[in-house]
Design an enzyme around this catalytic site. Structure first.
Site, PDB file in Angstrom:
ATOM      1  N   GLY A  46      74.925  30.763  47.418  1.00 52.38           N
ATOM      2  CA  GLY A  46      76.251  30.957  46.557  1.00 52.38           C
ATOM      3  C   GLY A  46      76.614  32.292  46.718  1.00 52.38           C
ATOM      4  N   CYS A  47      77.530  32.695  45.676  1.00 49.65           N
ATOM      5  CA  CYS A  47      77.995  33.996  45.759  1.00 49.65           C
ATOM      6  C   CYS A  47      77.194  35.073  46.182  1.00 49.65           C
ATOM      7  CB  CYS A  47      78.467  34.446  44.218  1.00 49.65           C
ATOM      8  SG  CYS A  47      79.222  36.065  44.006  1.00 49.65           S
ATOM      9  N   PHE A  48      77.421  35.988  46.958  1.00 46.55           N
ATOM     10  CA  PHE A  48      76.475  37.104  47.575  1.00 46.55           C
ATOM     11  C   PHE A  48      76.403  38.217  46.574  1.00 46.55           C
ATOM     12  CE2 PHE A  48      79.813  38.252  50.815  1.00 46.55           C
ATOM     13  CZ  PHE A  48      80.921  38.637  49.941  1.00 46.55           C
ATOM     14  N   TRP A  49      77.090  38.583  45.673  1.00 48.73           N
ATOM     15  CA  TRP A  49      76.873  39.200  44.809  1.00 48.73           C
ATOM     16  C   TRP A  49      75.923  39.396  44.094  1.00 48.73           C
ATOM     17  CZ3 TRP A  49      82.554  38.445  42.426  1.00 48.73           C
ATOM     18  CH2 TRP A  49      83.644  38.935  43.092  1.00 48.73           C
TER      19      TRP A  49
END
EC number: 1.8.4.11
Length: 218
Positions: A46-49
Protein backbone atom coordinates in the site's frame (compact mmCIF):
# COMPACT_ATOMS: atom_id res chain seq x y z
CA UNK A 1 -7.56 8.74 -3.10
CA UNK A 2 -4.06 9.73 -2.04
CA UNK A 3 -3.72 12.17 -4.94
CA UNK A 4 -6.94 13.83 -3.77
CA UNK A 5 -5.45 14.30 -0.31
CA UNK A 6 -2.29 15.76 -1.84
CA UNK A 7 -4.34 18.39 -3.67
CA UNK A 8 -6.29 19.10 -0.50
CA UNK A 9 -3.05 19.37 1.43
CA UNK A 10 -1.73 21.97 -1.00
CA UNK A 11 -4.83 24.08 -0.54
CA UNK A 12 -4.57 23.78 3.24
CA UNK A 13 -0.92 24.81 3.21
CA UNK A 14 -1.85 27.93 1.28
CA UNK A 15 -4.70 28.83 3.60
CA UNK A 16 -2.80 27.93 6.78
CA UNK A 17 0.61 29.35 5.95
CA UNK A 18 2.22 30.75 9.03
CA UNK A 19 0.65 28.19 11.35
CA UNK A 20 3.32 26.06 12.98
CA UNK A 21 2.91 22.30 12.85
CA UNK A 22 3.50 20.48 16.10
CA UNK A 23 6.39 18.01 15.63
CA UNK A 24 5.32 14.53 16.63
CA UNK A 25 8.29 12.24 16.13
CA UNK A 26 11.07 12.18 18.66
CA UNK A 27 14.65 11.64 17.62
CA UNK A 28 15.59 7.99 17.77
CA UNK A 29 18.84 6.85 19.32
CA UNK A 30 21.41 5.49 16.92
CA UNK A 31 21.94 1.77 17.30
CA UNK A 32 25.09 -0.28 16.83
CA UNK A 33 24.34 -1.44 13.31
CA UNK A 34 27.13 -3.08 11.35
CA UNK A 35 27.18 -1.10 8.09
CA UNK A 36 29.33 -3.80 6.49
CA UNK A 37 26.77 -6.49 7.27
CA UNK A 38 23.64 -4.91 5.82
CA UNK A 39 21.13 -6.89 3.78
CA UNK A 40 18.28 -5.49 1.70
CA UNK A 41 14.66 -6.36 1.18
CA UNK A 42 12.03 -4.72 -1.01
CA UNK A 43 8.27 -5.07 -0.70
CA UNK A 44 5.05 -3.16 -1.22
CA UNK A 45 2.04 -3.00 1.07
CA UNK A 46 0.00 0.00 0.00
CA UNK A 47 1.00 3.62 0.52
CA UNK A 48 4.74 3.78 1.15
CA UNK A 49 4.46 6.73 3.55
CA UNK A 50 3.20 4.48 6.33
CA UNK A 51 5.37 1.46 5.56
CA UNK A 52 8.58 3.50 5.39
CA UNK A 53 7.84 5.37 8.62
CA UNK A 54 7.24 2.19 10.59
CA UNK A 55 10.26 0.26 9.37
CA UNK A 56 12.55 3.18 10.15
CA UNK A 57 11.53 2.80 13.81
CA UNK A 58 12.61 -0.84 14.02
CA UNK A 59 15.76 -1.74 15.92
CA UNK A 60 18.19 -3.27 13.42
CA UNK A 61 16.93 -1.29 10.43
CA UNK A 62 19.55 1.11 9.13
CA UNK A 63 17.26 2.87 6.67
CA UNK A 64 13.94 2.38 4.90
CA UNK A 65 13.54 4.21 1.59
CA UNK A 66 10.31 4.77 -0.35
CA UNK A 67 10.41 3.94 -4.04
CA UNK A 68 9.04 2.00 -6.98
CA UNK A 69 9.61 -1.53 -8.33
CA UNK A 70 8.02 -4.06 -10.62
CA UNK A 71 7.29 -1.84 -13.60
CA UNK A 72 8.43 -1.60 -17.18
CA UNK A 73 9.65 2.01 -17.47
CA UNK A 74 12.88 3.61 -16.32
CA UNK A 75 13.09 6.42 -13.78
CA UNK A 76 9.35 6.48 -13.04
CA UNK A 77 7.87 9.55 -11.38
CA UNK A 78 5.17 9.54 -8.73
CA UNK A 79 2.68 11.03 -11.17
CA UNK A 80 3.42 8.30 -13.73
CA UNK A 81 3.15 5.50 -11.16
CA UNK A 82 -0.19 6.87 -9.95
CA UNK A 83 -1.69 6.33 -13.40
CA UNK A 84 -1.14 2.59 -13.00
CA UNK A 85 0.27 2.45 -16.52
CA UNK A 86 3.95 1.92 -15.64
CA UNK A 87 3.34 -1.35 -13.78
CA UNK A 88 5.28 -0.20 -10.72
CA UNK A 89 4.19 -0.70 -7.14
CA UNK A 90 4.84 1.72 -4.32
CA UNK A 91 7.51 -0.13 -2.33
CA UNK A 92 10.02 0.33 0.45
CA UNK A 93 13.64 -0.82 0.34
CA UNK A 94 14.91 -1.76 3.79
CA UNK A 95 18.57 -1.98 4.73
CA UNK A 96 18.90 -4.05 7.88
CA UNK A 97 21.45 -5.82 10.06
CA UNK A 98 20.47 -9.52 10.24
CA UNK A 99 22.43 -9.85 13.48
CA UNK A 100 19.88 -7.55 15.14
CA UNK A 101 16.63 -8.18 13.27
CA UNK A 102 15.79 -11.19 11.13
CA UNK A 103 14.13 -11.53 7.74
CA UNK A 104 11.29 -13.37 9.47
CA UNK A 105 10.74 -10.48 11.88
CA UNK A 106 10.61 -8.02 8.99
CA UNK A 107 8.03 -10.22 7.31
CA UNK A 108 5.93 -10.25 10.47
CA UNK A 109 5.90 -6.46 10.46
CA UNK A 110 5.10 -6.40 6.74
CA UNK A 111 2.01 -8.56 7.16
CA UNK A 112 0.97 -6.55 10.23
CA UNK A 113 1.00 -3.23 8.39
CA UNK A 114 -1.32 -4.04 5.49
CA UNK A 115 -4.17 -6.34 4.52
CA UNK A 116 -2.67 -8.96 2.18
CA UNK A 117 -6.14 -10.25 1.20
CA UNK A 118 -7.00 -7.07 -0.73
CA UNK A 119 -6.21 -7.26 -4.44
CA UNK A 120 -4.61 -4.15 -5.96
CA UNK A 121 -5.72 -1.87 -3.15
CA UNK A 122 -5.39 -0.94 0.50
CA UNK A 123 -8.57 0.54 1.87
CA UNK A 124 -9.59 3.46 -0.33
CA UNK A 125 -6.23 3.52 -2.14
CA UNK A 126 -7.07 1.62 -5.30
CA UNK A 127 -4.79 0.58 -8.15
CA UNK A 128 -2.03 -1.87 -9.02
CA UNK A 129 0.52 0.53 -7.53
CA UNK A 130 -0.91 -0.37 -4.10
CA UNK A 131 -0.66 -4.12 -4.56
CA UNK A 132 0.75 -6.45 -1.93
CA UNK A 133 4.06 -7.70 -3.30
CA UNK A 134 7.35 -9.16 -2.10
CA UNK A 135 10.40 -8.83 -4.33
CA UNK A 136 13.03 -11.50 -3.80
CA UNK A 137 16.67 -11.55 -4.88
CA UNK A 138 17.05 -15.32 -5.30
CA UNK A 139 15.22 -18.61 -4.89
CA UNK A 140 16.32 -19.04 -1.27
CA UNK A 141 14.82 -15.69 -0.31
CA UNK A 142 11.64 -16.51 -2.23
CA UNK A 143 11.24 -19.67 -0.17
CA UNK A 144 11.65 -17.68 3.05
CA UNK A 145 9.03 -15.21 1.87
CA UNK A 146 6.61 -18.00 1.00
CA UNK A 147 7.13 -19.56 4.43
CA UNK A 148 6.47 -16.20 6.11
CA UNK A 149 3.27 -15.75 4.12
CA UNK A 150 2.08 -19.22 5.05
CA UNK A 151 2.78 -18.55 8.72
CA UNK A 152 0.86 -15.29 8.62
CA UNK A 153 -2.03 -16.84 6.70
CA UNK A 154 -2.30 -19.68 9.22
CA UNK A 155 -2.32 -17.19 12.11
CA UNK A 156 -5.79 -16.01 11.09
CA UNK A 157 -4.91 -12.34 11.52
CA UNK A 158 -6.36 -11.54 8.10
CA UNK A 159 -9.33 -13.81 7.30
CA UNK A 160 -9.40 -14.85 3.67
CA UNK A 161 -6.94 -15.86 1.01
CA UNK A 162 -3.74 -13.85 0.70
CA UNK A 163 -3.15 -12.29 -2.73
CA UNK A 164 0.44 -11.15 -2.10
CA UNK A 165 2.58 -11.43 -5.24
CA UNK A 166 6.12 -12.78 -5.40
CA UNK A 167 8.39 -11.26 -8.03
CA UNK A 168 12.08 -11.31 -8.86
CA UNK A 169 13.63 -7.97 -7.98
CA UNK A 170 15.01 -6.33 -11.09
CA UNK A 171 15.32 -2.68 -10.10
CA UNK A 172 14.46 -0.41 -7.21
CA UNK A 173 13.88 3.22 -8.08
CA UNK A 174 14.00 5.62 -5.09
CA UNK A 175 10.99 7.91 -4.94
CA UNK A 176 11.27 11.68 -5.06
CA UNK A 177 12.93 13.37 -2.09
CA UNK A 178 9.71 14.80 -0.71
CA UNK A 179 8.32 11.28 -0.22
CA UNK A 180 11.15 10.28 2.11
CA UNK A 181 10.04 10.71 5.72
CA UNK A 182 6.83 12.21 4.34
CA UNK A 183 4.64 11.44 7.34
CA UNK A 184 6.96 13.04 9.88
CA UNK A 185 7.14 16.20 7.80
CA UNK A 186 3.37 16.35 7.16
CA UNK A 187 1.59 14.69 10.10
CA UNK A 188 -1.37 17.04 10.15
CA UNK A 189 -2.39 16.77 6.50
CA UNK A 190 -5.77 15.05 6.00
CA UNK A 191 -4.42 11.78 4.57
CA UNK A 192 -1.65 11.44 7.16
CA UNK A 193 -3.84 12.23 10.15
CA UNK A 194 -6.76 10.08 8.99
CA UNK A 195 -4.95 7.08 7.46
CA UNK A 196 -1.23 6.95 8.18
CA UNK A 197 -1.21 8.18 11.78
CA UNK A 198 -3.60 5.55 13.19
CA UNK A 199 -1.66 2.74 11.47
CA UNK A 200 1.61 3.97 12.91
CA UNK A 201 0.12 4.17 16.40
CA UNK A 202 -1.12 0.57 16.20
CA UNK A 203 2.33 -0.48 14.99
CA UNK A 204 4.05 1.35 17.87
CA UNK A 205 1.70 -0.11 20.46
CA UNK A 206 2.14 -3.69 19.24
CA UNK A 207 5.85 -3.82 18.43
CA UNK A 208 6.77 -1.51 21.28
CA UNK A 209 5.40 -4.16 23.64
CA UNK A 210 7.55 -6.74 21.88
CA UNK A 211 10.65 -4.58 22.36
CA UNK A 212 11.40 -4.28 18.66
CA UNK A 213 11.57 -0.49 18.41
CA UNK A 214 14.53 1.85 18.62
CA UNK A 215 14.59 3.80 21.87
CA UNK A 216 13.68 7.47 21.71
CA UNK A 217 16.04 10.16 22.96
CA UNK A 218 14.82 12.27 25.87
Amino acid sequence: MKKFFLLLMALMLISCSGQEQRPINKKLKKMNIDKNNLEYIVFGGGCFWCVESCFNMLNGVDKAVSGYSGGHTKNPTYEEVCTGETGHAEVVQIAYDPQIISYEQLMEVFFFLHDPTQLNRQGNDIGTQYRSVIFYKDEAEKQKAEAALKKSEESGKWPGKYVTEFAQLEKFWPAETYHQGYYWENPNTPYCSAVVGPKIQKFKDYFGEKGWLKPEEN
